[in-house]
Design a protein around this motif. Structure first.
Motif, PDB file in Angstrom:
ATOM      1  N   VAL A  96       0.862  -1.184   0.000  1.00 23.32           N
ATOM      2  CA  VAL A  96       0.000   0.000   0.000  1.00 23.32           C
ATOM      3  C   VAL A  96       0.892   1.225   0.000  1.00 23.32           C
ATOM      4  O   VAL A  96       1.811   1.345   0.826  1.00 23.32           O
ATOM      5  N   GLY A  97       0.648   2.141  -0.935  1.00 24.28           N
ATOM      6  CA  GLY A  97       1.429   3.361  -1.003  1.00 24.28           C
ATOM      7  C   GLY A  97       0.912   4.422  -0.053  1.00 24.28           C
ATOM      8  O   GLY A  97      -0.236   4.357   0.420  1.00 24.28           O
ATOM      9  N   ASP A  98       1.762   5.411   0.224  1.00 23.60           N
ATOM     10  CA  ASP A  98       1.355   6.505   1.106  1.00 23.60           C
ATOM     11  C   ASP A  98       0.177   7.272   0.527  1.00 23.60           C
ATOM     12  O   ASP A  98      -0.599   7.892   1.255  1.00 23.60           O
ATOM     13  N   GLU A  99       0.036   7.228  -0.801  1.00 19.08           N
ATOM     14  CA  GLU A  99      -1.066   7.928  -1.465  1.00 19.08           C
ATOM     15  C   GLU A  99      -2.334   7.095  -1.508  1.00 19.08           C
ATOM     16  O   GLU A  99      -3.340   7.526  -2.061  1.00 19.08           O
ATOM     17  N   GLY A 139       7.342  -9.685  -5.652  1.00 19.52           N
ATOM     18  CA  GLY A 139       7.450  -8.769  -4.522  1.00 19.52           C
ATOM     19  C   GLY A 139       7.253  -7.334  -4.954  1.00 19.52           C
ATOM     20  O   GLY A 139       7.674  -6.942  -6.048  1.00 19.52           O
ATOM     21  N   VAL A 140       6.608  -6.539  -4.114  1.00 16.34           N
ATOM     22  CA  VAL A 140       6.407  -5.133  -4.406  1.00 16.34           C
ATOM     23  C   VAL A 140       6.360  -4.364  -3.103  1.00 16.34           C
ATOM     24  O   VAL A 140       5.836  -4.848  -2.093  1.00 16.34           O
ATOM     25  N   VAL A 141       6.953  -3.162  -3.103  1.00 16.98           N
ATOM     26  CA  VAL A 141       6.902  -2.295  -1.933  1.00 16.98           C
ATOM     27  C   VAL A 141       6.943  -0.850  -2.413  1.00 16.98           C
ATOM     28  O   VAL A 141       7.620  -0.526  -3.394  1.00 16.98           O
ATOM     29  N   ALA A 142       6.169   0.017  -1.759  1.00 14.26           N
ATOM     30  CA  ALA A 142       6.153   1.431  -2.103  1.00 14.26           C
ATOM     31  C   ALA A 142       7.450   2.082  -1.642  1.00 14.26           C
ATOM     32  O   ALA A 142       8.061   1.664  -0.645  1.00 14.26           O
ATOM     33  N   ASP A 143       7.879   3.119  -2.358  1.00  8.84           N
ATOM     34  CA  ASP A 143       9.147   3.781  -2.023  1.00  8.84           C
ATOM     35  C   ASP A 143       8.969   5.078  -1.241  1.00  8.84           C
ATOM     36  O   ASP A 143       9.942   5.768  -0.952  1.00  8.84           O
ATOM     37  N   GLY A 144       7.719   5.425  -0.907  1.00 11.51           N
ATOM     38  CA  GLY A 144       7.470   6.642  -0.144  1.00 11.51           C
ATOM     39  C   GLY A 144       7.433   7.906  -0.970  1.00 11.51           C
ATOM     40  O   GLY A 144       7.175   8.987  -0.442  1.00 11.51           O
ATOM     41  N   ALA A 145       7.668   7.790  -2.283  1.00 12.36           N
ATOM     42  CA  ALA A 145       7.654   8.958  -3.160  1.00 12.36           C
ATOM     43  C   ALA A 145       6.671   8.764  -4.304  1.00 12.36           C
ATOM     44  O   ALA A 145       6.780   9.435  -5.336  1.00 12.36           O
ATOM     45  N   VAL A 180      10.517  -7.959  -0.806  1.00 15.65           N
ATOM     46  CA  VAL A 180      11.212  -6.675  -0.747  1.00 15.65           C
ATOM     47  C   VAL A 180      10.586  -5.817   0.348  1.00 15.65           C
ATOM     48  O   VAL A 180       9.378  -5.875   0.595  1.00 15.65           O
ATOM     49  N   ALA A 181      11.412  -5.032   1.008  1.00 16.66           N
ATOM     50  CA  ALA A 181      10.946  -4.088   2.025  1.00 16.66           C
ATOM     51  C   ALA A 181      11.808  -2.849   1.925  1.00 16.66           C
ATOM     52  O   ALA A 181      12.990  -2.923   1.541  1.00 16.66           O
ATOM     53  N   PHE A 182      11.234  -1.691   2.295  1.00 15.96           N
ATOM     54  CA  PHE A 182      11.963  -0.433   2.162  1.00 15.96           C
ATOM     55  C   PHE A 182      11.876   0.362   3.454  1.00 15.96           C
ATOM     56  O   PHE A 182      10.782   0.608   3.970  1.00 15.96           O
ATOM     57  N   ASN A 183      13.031   0.713   3.999  1.00 13.34           N
ATOM     58  CA  ASN A 183      13.120   1.563   5.181  1.00 13.34           C
ATOM     59  C   ASN A 183      13.259   3.003   4.697  1.00 13.34           C
ATOM     60  O   ASN A 183      14.337   3.410   4.242  1.00 13.34           O
ATOM     61  N   GLN A 184      12.168   3.772   4.760  1.00 12.28           N
ATOM     62  CA  GLN A 184      12.189   5.134   4.241  1.00 12.28           C
ATOM     63  C   GLN A 184      13.119   6.034   5.045  1.00 12.28           C
ATOM     64  O   GLN A 184      13.764   6.933   4.484  1.00 12.28           O
ATOM     65  N   HIS A 185      13.198   5.820   6.352  1.00 10.07           N
ATOM     66  CA  HIS A 185      14.037   6.675   7.193  1.00 10.07           C
ATOM     67  C   HIS A 185      15.514   6.521   6.836  1.00 10.07           C
ATOM     68  O   HIS A 185      16.244   7.520   6.720  1.00 10.07           O
ATOM     69  N   LEU A 186      15.964   5.287   6.644  1.00  7.75           N
ATOM     70  CA  LEU A 186      17.364   5.043   6.308  1.00  7.75           C
ATOM     71  C   LEU A 186      17.606   5.037   4.801  1.00  7.75           C
ATOM     72  O   LEU A 186      18.763   5.048   4.362  1.00  7.75           O
ATOM     73  N   GLY A 187      16.533   4.991   4.020  1.00  9.65           N
ATOM     74  CA  GLY A 187      16.691   4.906   2.572  1.00  9.65           C
ATOM     75  C   GLY A 187      17.291   3.581   2.134  1.00  9.65           C
ATOM     76  O   GLY A 187      18.047   3.524   1.161  1.00  9.65           O
TER      77      GLY A 187
END
Length: 367
Positions: A96-99, A139-145, A180-187
């Motif tokens: 799920v994306g932030d949008e 696998g899919v993960v949102a990138d925060g952008a 896949v997973a993405f840590n937005q804080h650490l990039g």
């Protein structure tokens, strides 16, 4: 001859006008139906008299929930039966994306579906302009952008797409990338390489940082890991499938503990798949053999499960990926039912923790 030709042109013009009118009328009548009313079925877990903690909301089926394209040529193609309608074939990964967009990695359809559940708008990856074919997107993960990362296990690559759906980067050097997973804080992008029994870590632009894990059954080792989730605090959860456990790591890959074992009862695993966490830190793990999702506390104690084998609301047939949004809505890829099911964690700050009031009914396996 001239008179006949003018008559044919006039008839052709009338036919085109009629087609346009019918297409417009058809488009005006196509209204995405409202989602199912969760109160109609009263599907909650655990059952009364215990306090409900999970409730069923709806399922996601593209043929029903996708808003038809509004362009004239799309309507004309649909009128003459030439417009291909996208379908969910074999969903695996969800995000799920932030949008608010729902991403569905569908290796059966060789694409990633992107659906806005609020208005039914739909698009898919890859964009045709990129001349890219996805072989097995799992696998899919949102990138925060507004964009996302997609793993293709057959191509042994991970792709990054921007908010417009265009390909921005390709990361290689994998054996078989899956979760896949993405840590937005650490990039940091974490990619599970199932074939190499490790997790590979990259920057958001695809630069390699480090790896952790190796084949084995001791702490920090893996035996065909598959899915992964990362919390806002940076804690990493990896489904260690053939060790029948979930392992927990810090952001740098140092092991912090694990839970689970092989078995056929509550708290054990047979074919663990997706993993995700809600806002209270409960850990959700889907199991493709049990056709359910088990919920654990932060110490790895089983609290509750929901779902059983079937095709109706709240049932699963080989569930896979799990994602949870910032409103604690739980999205589960129901692979062989060709849909995504949506549930709600009923968070009540005045109530006791989930484990205090929840009871675990006997496991239902209908195979």
């Amino acid at each position: 001859m001239a008179t006949m030709w003018r008559h044919r042109r006039r008839s052709l013009g009338l036919a085109v006008c009629l087609a346009m009118a019918m297409a417009c009328v058809h488009a005006a009548r196509v209204v995405p139906p409202p989602p199912p009313n969760p109160a109609a079925g009263h599907l909650v877990w655990p059952p009364a008299p215990a306090r409900p903690r999970i409730t069923y909301l709806r399922d996601v089926i593209l043929s029903r929930d996708r808003r038809p394209p509004r362009g004239f040529w799309h309507r004309l193609g649909r009128l003459f039966g030439k417009a291909a309608r996208p379908r969910i074939i074999r969903p695996y990964g969800v995000a799920v994306g932030d949008e608010g967009a729902l991403y569905i990695a569908d290796p059966g359809a060789f694409r990633v579906h992107i659906l806005d559940l609020s208005d039914g708008s739909y698009r898919f990856l890859p964009d045709r302009r990129d001349h890219l074919a996805l072989l097995s997107p799992v696998g899919v993960v949102a990138d925060g952008a507004g964009g996302c990362f997609v793993s293709d296990s057959a191509a042994a690559k991970v792709y990054r797409f921007d908010a417009g759906g265009r390909l921005q980067a390709t990361i290689e050097r994998f054996h078989r990338p899956t979760g896949v997973a993405f840590n937005q804080h650490l990039g940091r992008l974490y990619v599970v390489d199932t074939g190499d029994h490790r997790v590979r870590v990259f920057t958001a632009t695809g630069d390699h940082l480090f790896d952790f894990g190796f084949r084995g059954d001791q702490a920090g080792a893996f035996n065909y890991p598959t899915n992964i989730s990362v919390t806002t605090a940076g804690t990493i959860y990896v489904v260690d499938s053939m060790n029948f456990r979930v392992q927990r790591f810090d952001p740098d890959g140092n092991p912090l503990g694990s839970f689970g074992a092989a078995g056929d009862g509550p708290g054990t695993f047979s074919k663990p798949r997706g993993v995700a966490l809600d806002s209270d830190g409960h850990i959700y793990v889907a199991d493709a053999t049990f056709d359910n999702v088990q919920i654990f506390d932060g110490e790895g104690r089983v609290l509750l499960y929901f779902g059983s084998t079937g095709t109706g609301p709240g049932h699963f047939y080989l569930p896979a990926g799990v994602a949870i949004d910032d409103r604690d809505r739980i999205y589960v890829a129901d692979s062989y039912n060709r849909r995504v099911e949506v549930f709600q964690y009923l968070r009540d700050p005045l109530a006791a923790p989930m484990g205090a009031g929840a009871t675990l009914p006997p496991k239902e396996v209908e195979r």
